[in-house]
Every structure is written in structure tokens, then in C-alpha cells.
Design a protein around this motif. Structure first.
Motif, PDB file in Angstrom:
ATOM      1  N   TRP A 131       0.800  -1.220   0.000  1.00 49.77           N
ATOM      2  CA  TRP A 131       0.000   0.000   0.000  1.00 49.77           C
ATOM      3  C   TRP A 131       0.838   1.278   0.000  1.00 49.77           C
ATOM      4  CZ3 TRP A 131      -4.378  -0.020  -2.073  1.00 49.77           C
ATOM      5  CH2 TRP A 131      -5.206  -1.134  -1.984  1.00 49.77           C
ATOM      6  N   GLY A 132       2.049   1.207   0.489  1.00 55.12           N
ATOM      7  CA  GLY A 132       2.921   2.388   0.483  1.00 55.12           C
ATOM      8  C   GLY A 132       3.785   2.505  -0.763  1.00 55.12           C
ATOM      9  N   ASN A 133       3.654   1.551  -1.686  1.00 52.44           N
ATOM     10  CA  ASN A 133       4.462   1.592  -2.914  1.00 52.44           C
ATOM     11  C   ASN A 133       4.178   2.857  -3.708  1.00 52.44           C
ATOM     12  OD1 ASN A 133       5.237  -0.977  -2.187  1.00 52.44           O
ATOM     13  ND2 ASN A 133       4.508  -1.979  -4.048  1.00 52.44           N
ATOM     14  N   PRO A 134       5.222   3.434  -4.304  1.00 54.91           N
ATOM     15  CA  PRO A 134       4.995   4.601  -5.169  1.00 54.91           C
ATOM     16  C   PRO A 134       4.219   4.178  -6.416  1.00 54.91           C
ATOM     17  CG  PRO A 134       7.284   3.877  -5.293  1.00 54.91           C
ATOM     18  CD  PRO A 134       6.633   3.050  -4.225  1.00 54.91           C
ATOM     19  N   SER A 135       3.434   5.109  -6.938  1.00 55.55           N
ATOM     20  CA  SER A 135       2.647   4.828  -8.139  1.00 55.55           C
ATOM     21  C   SER A 135       3.190   5.651  -9.309  1.00 55.55           C
ATOM     22  CB  SER A 135       1.183   5.185  -7.894  1.00 55.55           C
ATOM     23  OG  SER A 135       0.968   6.573  -8.073  1.00 55.55           O
ATOM     24  N   PRO A 136       2.726   5.372 -10.516  1.00 51.11           N
ATOM     25  CA  PRO A 136       3.121   6.205 -11.649  1.00 51.11           C
ATOM     26  C   PRO A 136       2.634   7.650 -11.530  1.00 51.11           C
ATOM     27  CG  PRO A 136       2.310   4.097 -12.434  1.00 51.11           C
ATOM     28  CD  PRO A 136       1.998   4.176 -10.960  1.00 51.11           C
ATOM     29  N   CYS A 137       1.635   7.899 -10.677  1.00 50.38           N
ATOM     30  CA  CYS A 137       1.165   9.265 -10.440  1.00 50.38           C
ATOM     31  C   CYS A 137       2.102   9.923  -9.424  1.00 50.38           C
ATOM     32  CB  CYS A 137      -0.264   9.259  -9.915  1.00 50.38           C
ATOM     33  SG  CYS A 137      -1.465   8.673 -11.112  1.00 50.38           S
ATOM     34  N   GLU A 138       2.747  10.959  -9.869  1.00 49.80           N
ATOM     35  CA  GLU A 138       3.748  11.639  -9.053  1.00 49.80           C
ATOM     36  C   GLU A 138       3.231  11.946  -7.644  1.00 49.80           C
ATOM     37  OE1 GLU A 138       5.801  15.959  -9.368  1.00 49.80           O
ATOM     38  OE2 GLU A 138       5.882  14.729 -11.190  1.00 49.80           O
ATOM     39  N   ASP A 139       4.012  11.600  -6.648  1.00 56.19           N
ATOM     40  CA  ASP A 139       3.733  11.873  -5.236  1.00 56.19           C
ATOM     41  C   ASP A 139       2.599  11.038  -4.643  1.00 56.19           C
ATOM     42  OD1 ASP A 139       5.745  13.854  -5.228  1.00 56.19           O
ATOM     43  OD2 ASP A 139       4.316  15.377  -5.883  1.00 56.19           O
ATOM     44  N   TRP A 140       2.075  10.046  -5.360  1.00 53.78           N
ATOM     45  CA  TRP A 140       1.004   9.217  -4.840  1.00 53.78           C
ATOM     46  C   TRP A 140       1.475   7.793  -4.640  1.00 53.78           C
ATOM     47  CZ3 TRP A 140      -4.194  10.296  -7.873  1.00 53.78           C
ATOM     48  CH2 TRP A 140      -4.672  11.544  -7.508  1.00 53.78           C
ATOM     49  N   THR A 141       1.018   7.204  -3.543  1.00 55.00           N
ATOM     50  CA  THR A 141       1.255   5.786  -3.290  1.00 55.00           C
ATOM     51  C   THR A 141       0.073   4.978  -3.833  1.00 55.00           C
ATOM     52  OG1 THR A 141       0.091   5.814  -1.179  1.00 55.00           O
ATOM     53  CG2 THR A 141       2.469   6.334  -1.126  1.00 55.00           C
ATOM     54  N   ALA A 142       0.181   3.671  -3.739  1.00 52.53           N
ATOM     55  CA  ALA A 142      -0.942   2.812  -4.123  1.00 52.53           C
ATOM     56  C   ALA A 142      -2.183   3.179  -3.314  1.00 52.53           C
ATOM     57  CB  ALA A 142      -0.568   1.343  -3.912  1.00 52.53           C
ATOM     58  N   ARG A 143      -2.021   3.407  -2.027  1.00 53.78           N
ATOM     59  CA  ARG A 143      -3.165   3.774  -1.176  1.00 53.78           C
ATOM     60  C   ARG A 143      -3.755   5.123  -1.609  1.00 53.78           C
ATOM     61  NH1 ARG A 143      -4.215   1.634   3.665  1.00 53.78           N
ATOM     62  NH2 ARG A 143      -2.045   1.101   4.003  1.00 53.78           N
ATOM     63  N   ASP A 144      -2.895   6.066  -1.981  1.00 50.19           N
ATOM     64  CA  ASP A 144      -3.378   7.378  -2.427  1.00 50.19           C
ATOM     65  C   ASP A 144      -4.259   7.258  -3.673  1.00 50.19           C
ATOM     66  OD1 ASP A 144      -1.926   8.701  -0.399  1.00 50.19           O
ATOM     67  OD2 ASP A 144      -0.161   8.917  -1.687  1.00 50.19           O
ATOM     68  N   LEU A 145      -3.905   6.347  -4.580  1.00 52.31           N
ATOM     69  CA  LEU A 145      -4.716   6.141  -5.787  1.00 52.31           C
ATOM     70  C   LEU A 145      -6.134   5.735  -5.412  1.00 52.31           C
ATOM     71  CD1 LEU A 145      -2.223   4.041  -7.936  1.00 52.31           C
ATOM     72  CD2 LEU A 145      -2.971   6.379  -8.435  1.00 52.31           C
ATOM     73  N   VAL A 146      -6.234   4.781  -4.498  1.00 57.39           N
ATOM     74  CA  VAL A 146      -7.557   4.315  -4.074  1.00 57.39           C
ATOM     75  C   VAL A 146      -8.292   5.435  -3.351  1.00 57.39           C
ATOM     76  CG1 VAL A 146      -8.818   2.618  -2.693  1.00 57.39           C
ATOM     77  CG2 VAL A 146      -6.789   1.918  -3.989  1.00 57.39           C
ATOM     78  N   GLY A 147      -7.585   6.187  -2.528  1.00 57.45           N
ATOM     79  CA  GLY A 147      -8.198   7.326  -1.843  1.00 57.45           C
ATOM     80  C   GLY A 147      -8.749   8.353  -2.824  1.00 57.45           C
ATOM     81  N   HIS A 148      -8.001   8.608  -3.883  1.00 60.53           N
ATOM     82  CA  HIS A 148      -8.462   9.554  -4.910  1.00 60.53           C
ATOM     83  C   HIS A 148      -9.751   9.049  -5.564  1.00 60.53           C
ATOM     84  CE1 HIS A 148      -8.574  12.122  -8.421  1.00 60.53           C
ATOM     85  NE2 HIS A 148      -8.547  11.048  -9.188  1.00 60.53           N
ATOM     86  N   ILE A 149      -9.770   7.781  -5.917  1.00 58.26           N
ATOM     87  CA  ILE A 149     -10.965   7.216  -6.557  1.00 58.26           C
ATOM     88  C   ILE A 149     -12.160   7.293  -5.609  1.00 58.26           C
ATOM     89  CG2 ILE A 149     -12.008   5.051  -7.358  1.00 58.26           C
ATOM     90  CD1 ILE A 149     -10.258   6.384  -9.476  1.00 58.26           C
ATOM     91  N   ILE A 150     -11.951   7.007  -4.335  1.00 57.87           N
ATOM     92  CA  ILE A 150     -13.037   7.108  -3.357  1.00 57.87           C
ATOM     93  C   ILE A 150     -13.511   8.555  -3.250  1.00 57.87           C
ATOM     94  CG2 ILE A 150     -13.583   6.933  -0.886  1.00 57.87           C
ATOM     95  CD1 ILE A 150     -11.739   4.399  -0.890  1.00 57.87           C
ATOM     96  N   ASP A 151     -12.573   9.491  -3.182  1.00 55.94           N
ATOM     97  CA  ASP A 151     -12.939  10.910  -3.110  1.00 55.94           C
ATOM     98  C   ASP A 151     -13.764  11.329  -4.325  1.00 55.94           C
ATOM     99  OD1 ASP A 151     -11.570  11.124  -0.712  1.00 55.94           O
ATOM    100  OD2 ASP A 151      -9.809  12.112  -1.595  1.00 55.94           O
ATOM    101  N   MET A 152     -13.374  10.853  -5.509  1.00 59.30           N
ATOM    102  CA  MET A 152     -14.101  11.213  -6.726  1.00 59.30           C
ATOM    103  C   MET A 152     -15.506  10.614  -6.723  1.00 59.30           C
ATOM    104  SD  MET A 152     -12.252  13.392  -8.080  1.00 59.30           S
ATOM    105  CE  MET A 152     -13.341  13.676  -9.464  1.00 59.30           C
ATOM    106  N   HIS A 153     -15.684   9.466  -6.090  1.00 56.08           N
ATOM    107  CA  HIS A 153     -17.034   8.924  -5.932  1.00 56.08           C
ATOM    108  C   HIS A 153     -17.881   9.897  -5.101  1.00 56.08           C
ATOM    109  CE1 HIS A 153     -15.599   5.130  -7.576  1.00 56.08           C
ATOM    110  NE2 HIS A 153     -16.822   4.649  -7.500  1.00 56.08           N
ATOM    111  N   GLY A 154     -17.274  10.462  -4.069  1.00 59.68           N
ATOM    112  CA  GLY A 154     -17.985  11.450  -3.261  1.00 59.68           C
ATOM    113  C   GLY A 154     -18.391  12.676  -4.061  1.00 59.68           C
TER     114      GLY A 154
END
Length: 194
Positions: free
Chosen positions: A27-50
């Protein structure tokens, strides 16, 4: 079920499978999205659902925390959006968006549903999973993304153009013209398929 609702469910299923396949230590792995981890990606998707709930005056249901249970948090957000898609009156309501007025259903399709495709690829890359995007989605997203006027695409590449902290696409990554369409699509959206 509408075509948009069906597509949303297909994208959510694929994204959910990638969340479920992510190991705790990844979950703490860096993602291709600058400054985001794997967990941050999921958090972003959840936020966008909101964000998708706002035009119908709804809020996210109580859910597990992203930190303790990313899969449970996503499933709760998904259920909230599916409830809108399953209600023809709510799904067909017109709302204002940065791209002009459209139905709530179409807004969900163009924003969070498409986002799950791209960020699903990001999550797969961050966690060593198969990063193949369904060919139907690649072709559909290529056609719609390639049709975006240059001035709009430039704005989408400009940090904060759609609000503080919002960055839609990064700078285009050059990909050979003879590369597979998925790689060309990813390059167009600022992702390096290599």
C-alpha cells in the motif's frame, strides 16, 4: 441497466479486483502518479465517488477507513454511486460540470468511471499486477481523448486549472507511433508505459 451503468460496474469490478490483489505491504508503494502511493490512488478514486454524489445532494455512507480497509472503503463508495445509477430520476438529472451541463449519469461515466480505468493501470503498476486495459476501453478512451481540442488538453495538463491540487494529465510521454494503442493512450495521458 443502462450502457453507462454497465460500463461503470465493469470498471469498478476491475478496480476492485486490483485492490483485493494488493498485499498489505504494497500500500505504500509509489505509483506512476507523481507523489502518490498505491493507497493514495484508491483514496483519490473514493474521493471522486464522493464528488459524483454532490449533484444529487447525497453524501458518502459510513464506511471503513482507507487506512484500515481500502477494499471495504472502495466497496462502500461504489455502492453509493451504484445507487444513483440504479435510480433513473437521479441518473438522468442534469448537473453543471467543468465540461458544461450534462446528466449525472454521463458525469459519472466521464469522470470516475474513466478514472478507474487509468488509475487501475496505475495501481497495477504500483503493485506488480497485470496492467492490461480492456481493448474496448482502450479504443473508446483513445477516440475520446484524441478528440479533445489542443487548448483543452493543454489546460488539462496545467496543475490547478480545474481547482487547487487538481492535475488531470501530466505532460505527454512520447511513445512510438507503431506502439500498441494502450501504450499510446497512456503516453497521451502523461503515463510512461515502459
Amino acid at each position: 441497466m443502462s450502457e453507462i451503468a454497465d460500463r461503470y460496474r465493469r470498471h469498478a469490478d476491475a478496480f476492485e479486483r486490483r485492490i483485493a490483489a494488493t498485499r498489505r505491504e504494497q500500500w505504500g508503494n509509489p505509483s506512476p502518479c507523481e507523489d502518490w502511493t498505491a493507497r493514495d490512488l484508491v483514496g483519490h478514486i473514493i474521493d471522486m465517488h464522493g464528488v459524483m454524489l454532490r449533484p444529487v445532494d447525497r453524501f458518502m455512507s459510513p464506511a471503513p477507513s482507507l487506512r484500515d480497509d481500502p477494499l471495504g472503503a472502495f466497496r462502500a463508495a461504489r455502492a453509493d454511486v451504484e445507487a444513483i445509477l440504479d435510480d433513473a430520476a437521479l441518473a438522468g438529472r442534469e448537473c453543471r460540470t467543468p465540461n458544461g451541463p450534462m446528466t449525472v449519469e454521463r458525469h459519472i461515466d466521464e469522470v470516475v468511471s474513466n478514472d478507474m480505468v487509468f488509475h487501475g493501470w496505475d495501481l497495477a503498476r504500483a503493485t506488480g499486477q497485470d496492467d492490461t486495459i480492456d481493448t474496448v476501453d482502450v479504443e473508446r478512451l483513445w477516440a475520446s481523448t484524441a478528440a479533445v481540442p489542443k487548448e483543452v488538453m493543454d489546460m488539462m495538463r496545467t496543475p490547478d486549472a480545474f481547482g487547487p491540487g487538481v492535475k488531470v494529465f501530466g505532460p505527454e510521454v512520447e511513445v512510438p507511433e507503431n506502439a500498441r494503442l494502450q501504450d499510446r493512450l497512456l503516453g497521451m495521458t502523461g503515463r510512461d508505459p515502459r
